[in-house]
Scaffold this motif. Structure first.
Motif, PDB file in Angstrom:
ATOM      1  N   SER A   6       0.840  -1.189   0.000  1.00 41.76           N
ATOM      2  CA  SER A   6       0.000   0.000   0.000  1.00 41.76           C
ATOM      3  C   SER A   6       0.876   1.241   0.000  1.00 41.76           C
ATOM      4  O   SER A   6       2.086   1.161   0.245  1.00 41.76           O
ATOM      5  CB  SER A   6      -0.927   0.005   1.213  1.00 41.76           C
ATOM      6  N   GLY A   7       0.255   2.384  -0.273  1.00 42.87           N
ATOM      7  CA  GLY A   7       0.955   3.653  -0.143  1.00 42.87           C
ATOM      8  C   GLY A   7       1.275   4.355  -1.439  1.00 42.87           C
ATOM      9  O   GLY A   7       1.800   5.469  -1.419  1.00 42.87           O
ATOM     10  N   GLY A  15       8.211  15.632  -4.380  1.00 39.55           N
ATOM     11  CA  GLY A  15       7.415  15.174  -3.254  1.00 39.55           C
ATOM     12  C   GLY A  15       7.891  13.858  -2.675  1.00 39.55           C
ATOM     13  O   GLY A  15       8.901  13.296  -3.106  1.00 39.55           O
ATOM     14  N   SER A  16       7.128  13.383  -1.704  1.00 38.52           N
ATOM     15  CA  SER A  16       7.484  12.157  -0.994  1.00 38.52           C
ATOM     16  C   SER A  16       6.300  11.207  -0.908  1.00 38.52           C
ATOM     17  O   SER A  16       5.145  11.640  -0.907  1.00 38.52           O
ATOM     18  CB  SER A  16       7.953  12.485   0.433  1.00 38.52           C
ATOM     19  N   LEU A  17       6.607   9.936  -0.827  1.00 36.34           N
ATOM     20  CA  LEU A  17       5.624   8.893  -0.570  1.00 36.34           C
ATOM     21  C   LEU A  17       6.273   7.821   0.295  1.00 36.34           C
ATOM     22  O   LEU A  17       7.492   7.648   0.259  1.00 36.34           O
ATOM     23  CB  LEU A  17       5.136   8.233  -1.865  1.00 36.34           C
ATOM     24  N   ARG A  18       5.440   7.116   1.038  1.00 41.37           N
ATOM     25  CA  ARG A  18       5.934   5.991   1.839  1.00 41.37           C
ATOM     26  C   ARG A  18       5.124   4.760   1.486  1.00 41.37           C
ATOM     27  O   ARG A  18       3.903   4.735   1.651  1.00 41.37           O
ATOM     28  CB  ARG A  18       5.809   6.282   3.327  1.00 41.37           C
ATOM     29  N   LEU A  19       5.815   3.747   1.002  1.00 42.57           N
ATOM     30  CA  LEU A  19       5.182   2.476   0.682  1.00 42.57           C
ATOM     31  C   LEU A  19       5.309   1.526   1.863  1.00 42.57           C
ATOM     32  O   LEU A  19       6.329   1.523   2.561  1.00 42.57           O
ATOM     33  CB  LEU A  19       5.830   1.854  -0.551  1.00 42.57           C
ATOM     34  N   TYR A  78       9.127  -1.305   4.521  1.00 44.60           N
ATOM     35  CA  TYR A  78       8.696   0.033   4.145  1.00 44.60           C
ATOM     36  C   TYR A  78       9.706   0.649   3.180  1.00 44.60           C
ATOM     37  O   TYR A  78      10.889   0.312   3.196  1.00 44.60           O
ATOM     38  CB  TYR A  78       8.568   0.918   5.382  1.00 44.60           C
ATOM     39  N   LEU A  79       9.218   1.598   2.380  1.00 38.32           N
ATOM     40  CA  LEU A  79      10.094   2.341   1.490  1.00 38.32           C
ATOM     41  C   LEU A  79       9.707   3.810   1.565  1.00 38.32           C
ATOM     42  O   LEU A  79       8.636   4.190   1.088  1.00 38.32           O
ATOM     43  CB  LEU A  79       9.999   1.831   0.050  1.00 38.32           C
ATOM     44  N   GLN A  80      10.561   4.601   2.176  1.00 38.02           N
ATOM     45  CA  GLN A  80      10.362   6.047   2.217  1.00 38.02           C
ATOM     46  C   GLN A  80      11.027   6.640   0.992  1.00 38.02           C
ATOM     47  O   GLN A  80      12.238   6.482   0.805  1.00 38.02           O
ATOM     48  CB  GLN A  80      10.973   6.630   3.488  1.00 38.02           C
ATOM     49  N   MET A  81      10.236   7.317   0.181  1.00 36.86           N
ATOM     50  CA  MET A  81      10.732   7.864  -1.075  1.00 36.86           C
ATOM     51  C   MET A  81      10.635   9.387  -1.029  1.00 36.86           C
ATOM     52  O   MET A  81       9.541   9.935  -0.904  1.00 36.86           O
ATOM     53  CB  MET A  81       9.916   7.320  -2.251  1.00 36.86           C
ATOM     54  N   VAL A 118       4.651  10.138 -10.643  1.00 32.77           N
ATOM     55  CA  VAL A 118       5.229  11.440 -10.299  1.00 32.77           C
ATOM     56  C   VAL A 118       4.982  12.372 -11.471  1.00 32.77           C
ATOM     57  O   VAL A 118       5.528  12.179 -12.561  1.00 32.77           O
ATOM     58  CB  VAL A 118       6.733  11.323 -10.002  1.00 32.77           C
ATOM     59  N   SER A 119       4.145  13.361 -11.237  1.00 34.16           N
ATOM     60  CA  SER A 119       3.746  14.257 -12.318  1.00 34.16           C
ATOM     61  C   SER A 119       3.220  15.559 -11.745  1.00 34.16           C
ATOM     62  O   SER A 119       2.598  15.573 -10.674  1.00 34.16           O
ATOM     63  CB  SER A 119       2.677  13.593 -13.179  1.00 34.16           C
ATOM     64  N   SER A 120       3.448  16.630 -12.482  1.00 34.34           N
ATOM     65  CA  SER A 120       2.904  17.924 -12.069  1.00 34.34           C
ATOM     66  C   SER A 120       1.547  18.161 -12.724  1.00 34.34           C
ATOM     67  O   SER A 120       0.912  19.196 -12.484  1.00 34.34           O
ATOM     68  CB  SER A 120       3.873  19.042 -12.428  1.00 34.34           C
TER      69      SER A 120
END
Length: 120
Positions: A6-7, A15-19, A78-81, A118-120
């Motif tokens: 998930s995530g 930006g950032s995301l956490r999987l 987990y993967l903090q990106m 990842v897109s604006s």
């Protein structure tokens, strides 16, 4: 045994995301865990992996931006990106090397994949 990831989602460049990925089922032991990704038109590639005692390995393209971690008590990885860019757009898959109860050998298991865009 199942891996539930998930995530994922849509995020702007920078930006950032956490999987998150949790393994469940008849699990006796979990060895290595990790994240792979497949971008459109490309082969699946290793993003990051973490051994049971915490040793980590990262793809050169994500070093200094991504951090992998795990919670052995929860059979989770987990993967903090951070500092995401368009080249990080892909479907991300979690992986775990798991030994089931009553089975001697470790086997590879994969999550269902979670889309990161990842897109604006």
């Amino acid at each position: 045994v199942q891996l539930q990831a998930s995530g994922g989602g849509l995020v702007q460049p920078g930006g950032s995301l956490r999987l998150s990925c949790v393994a469940s089922g008849s699990i006796a032991s979990v060895s290595g865990m990790g994240w792979y990704r497949r971008a459109p038109g490309k082969q699946r590639e290793l993003v990051a992996e973490i051994a049971s005692f915490g040793d980590t390995n990262y793809a050169n393209s994500v070093k200094e931006r991504f951090t992998i971690s795990r919670d052995n008590g929860k059979n989770a990885v987990y993967l903090q990106m951070n500092s995401l860019n368009a080249e990080d757009t892909a479907v991300y898959y979690c992986h775990a090397n798991i030994r089931r109860w009553g089975i001697v050998k470790y086997e590879d298991y994969w999550g269902q994949g979670t889309q990161v865009t990842v897109s604006s």
